[in-house]
Motif scaffolding. Sequence first.
Motif, PDB file in Angstrom:
ATOM      1  N   LEU A  54       0.826  -1.210   0.000  1.00 51.92           N
ATOM      2  CA  LEU A  54       0.000   0.000   0.000  1.00 51.92           C
ATOM      3  C   LEU A  54       0.859   1.259   0.000  1.00 51.92           C
ATOM      4  O   LEU A  54       0.546   2.245  -0.683  1.00 51.92           O
ATOM      5  N   LEU A  55       1.965   1.223   0.777  1.00 53.14           N
ATOM      6  CA  LEU A  55       2.843   2.394   0.832  1.00 53.14           C
ATOM      7  C   LEU A  55       3.515   2.610  -0.516  1.00 53.14           C
ATOM      8  O   LEU A  55       3.652   3.758  -0.983  1.00 53.14           O
ATOM      9  N   VAL A  59       3.183   6.046  -2.714  1.00 47.89           N
ATOM     10  CA  VAL A  59       4.346   6.813  -3.173  1.00 47.89           C
ATOM     11  C   VAL A  59       4.288   7.015  -4.683  1.00 47.89           C
ATOM     12  O   VAL A  59       4.630   8.089  -5.196  1.00 47.89           O
ATOM     13  N   LYS A  60       3.824   5.985  -5.414  1.00 50.13           N
ATOM     14  CA  LYS A  60       3.815   6.057  -6.875  1.00 50.13           C
ATOM     15  C   LYS A  60       2.635   6.861  -7.417  1.00 50.13           C
ATOM     16  O   LYS A  60       2.759   7.496  -8.459  1.00 50.13           O
ATOM     17  N   THR A  61       1.505   6.799  -6.737  1.00 52.22           N
ATOM     18  CA  THR A  61       0.273   7.330  -7.347  1.00 52.22           C
ATOM     19  C   THR A  61      -0.313   8.549  -6.656  1.00 52.22           C
ATOM     20  O   THR A  61      -1.312   9.086  -7.126  1.00 52.22           O
ATOM     21  N   THR A  62       0.259   8.976  -5.527  1.00 47.20           N
ATOM     22  CA  THR A  62      -0.287  10.155  -4.839  1.00 47.20           C
ATOM     23  C   THR A  62       0.811  11.189  -4.635  1.00 47.20           C
ATOM     24  O   THR A  62       1.973  10.958  -4.964  1.00 47.20           O
ATOM     25  N   ASP A  63       0.423  12.334  -4.070  1.00 45.80           N
ATOM     26  CA  ASP A  63       1.399  13.392  -3.801  1.00 45.80           C
ATOM     27  C   ASP A  63       1.897  13.332  -2.359  1.00 45.80           C
ATOM     28  O   ASP A  63       2.182  14.357  -1.745  1.00 45.80           O
ATOM     29  N   LEU A  64       2.016  12.117  -1.836  1.00 41.56           N
ATOM     30  CA  LEU A  64       2.523  11.927  -0.476  1.00 41.56           C
ATOM     31  C   LEU A  64       3.894  12.599  -0.343  1.00 41.56           C
ATOM     32  O   LEU A  64       4.782  12.388  -1.166  1.00 41.56           O
ATOM     33  N   SER A  65       4.062  13.421   0.697  1.00 38.37           N
ATOM     34  CA  SER A  65       5.321  14.138   0.865  1.00 38.37           C
ATOM     35  C   SER A  65       6.445  13.176   1.219  1.00 38.37           C
ATOM     36  O   SER A  65       6.220  12.093   1.779  1.00 38.37           O
ATOM     37  N   ARG A  93      13.029  -5.973   3.713  1.00 43.13           N
ATOM     38  CA  ARG A  93      14.025  -4.903   3.882  1.00 43.13           C
ATOM     39  C   ARG A  93      14.473  -4.366   2.516  1.00 43.13           C
ATOM     40  O   ARG A  93      14.681  -3.164   2.347  1.00 43.13           O
ATOM     41  N   GLN A  94      14.659  -5.281   1.566  1.00 43.95           N
ATOM     42  CA  GLN A  94      15.065  -4.842   0.233  1.00 43.95           C
ATOM     43  C   GLN A  94      13.993  -3.945  -0.396  1.00 43.95           C
ATOM     44  O   GLN A  94      14.310  -2.933  -1.031  1.00 43.95           O
ATOM     45  N   ARG A  95      12.725  -4.322  -0.214  1.00 43.88           N
ATOM     46  CA  ARG A  95      11.644  -3.490  -0.756  1.00 43.88           C
ATOM     47  C   ARG A  95      11.622  -2.121  -0.082  1.00 43.88           C
ATOM     48  O   ARG A  95      11.402  -1.098  -0.739  1.00 43.88           O
ATOM     49  N   LEU A  96      11.864  -2.100   1.231  1.00 45.64           N
ATOM     50  CA  LEU A  96      11.900  -0.816   1.937  1.00 45.64           C
ATOM     51  C   LEU A  96      13.077   0.029   1.474  1.00 45.64           C
ATOM     52  O   LEU A  96      12.954   1.250   1.307  1.00 45.64           O
ATOM     53  N   ASP A  97      14.257  -0.622   1.253  1.00 46.58           N
ATOM     54  CA  ASP A  97      15.426   0.123   0.762  1.00 46.58           C
ATOM     55  C   ASP A  97      15.132   0.714  -0.615  1.00 46.58           C
ATOM     56  O   ASP A  97      15.498   1.869  -0.898  1.00 46.58           O
ATOM     57  N   LYS A  98      14.488  -0.090  -1.460  1.00 45.42           N
ATOM     58  CA  LYS A  98      14.136   0.393  -2.797  1.00 45.42           C
ATOM     59  C   LYS A  98      13.138   1.550  -2.699  1.00 45.42           C
ATOM     60  O   LYS A  98      13.226   2.535  -3.456  1.00 45.42           O
TER      61      LYS A  98
END
Length: 409
Positions: A54-55, A59-65, A93-98
């Motif tokens: 979801l995060l 990040v990809k589709t909204t204007d989340l700061s 962890r790899q997904r979070l780093d990316k």
Amino acid sequence: MSSDPWGRVDETGTVYVRTADGEQVVGSWQAGSPDEALAYFERKYEGLVVEIGLLEKRVKTTDLSAKDAQTAIDHIREQVDAHHAVGDLGALRQRLDKLVETVESRREERKVQRAKQSDEARHAKEALVVEAEELAQSDQWRAAGERLRSLVDTWKGLPRLDRKSDDELWHRFSHARSAFSKRRKAHFASLDAQREEARKTKEKLVAEAESLSGSTDWGPTAARYRELMADWKAAGRAQREHEDDLWNRFRGAQDVFFAARSSVFAERDAEQTENLKLKEELAEEAEKLVPVQDLKAARSAFRSINERWEAIGHVPRDARPKVEGRMHAVERALQESEEAEWRRTNPEARARAEGLTGQLQAAVDKLRGQIEAARSAGNTAKADKLQRELDGRQALLDQALKGLQEFGG
């Protein structure tokens, strides 16, 4: 003891997860079987997977700061690092780093975008100043005044620059407006004498128009009224406080004469009465289009009706507001239906509804598979627990499907 590729439960009920750094304690489980312990912590892992997914989507589709995104990433990372779930924690962890890299990239893109917007705002304001300075020399008082007011609205909608640049440009812009206002004020002040002369001329025209209002010499009197109207237009405008009163008297005198003349033109009256009947029939035909069932067909039908309406001549003046009001009411209903159709087919809202429905449907299908597996394994308690979860997800899915139907899907 029970285990899967990513974790195990020992004889004491301690649950472990396998990581690149070796086994890590997840927690202790005393309430049920080892398989239930693993299933519990595997579901916690699935929850982290969903949360990260979801995060990533936000990040990809909204204007989340960038700041809020990093806070969310840190929150999830704390849960991953706490080893309270069984699954491929390294992959998370790899997904979070990316995701951190993506957020940083977005941060830089936005920084460049802000710089670009600032530069565009500067050029836009400079263009407004140049146009305002040109308008300051215009003699087209109404058009230039309206354009200057429009430029002010445009200026207000632009982002602020640095204080020094913004103040300098605003000073030039404001000075141009002031210069135009002074020139316009001086111009209209010079018109006072002309308006007083126009008032005197129009007083004479009104007096003659009123003296002719009782005439029954239709042709010559009508021709004289046309001459008086030409003289009226040539006289120019009087002061505002006199113009409307003089015009009302002048037009009132004409109305008295032409109303009397019209009363003896029976053929014209008959024609207008017939026109009214035809227009009333068209209004009745148009009203059958409401309520609107097929917007496209209704629009086409209304255009056809309107073309026939325009081809019909005048109707009696006192009947005009009512019959035209009926047509306007139908037109407003068509417009409202068109606006409702646009809202109903709004692609952004539909996409959000379809996305939510798809996620819920996937979750329901997955739970059904898990329930079937549990019952096949004879694990009634687990199946009952999953069934309660399924009931809740199914209720949400039914509600989402109902909402999607409002978009015609």
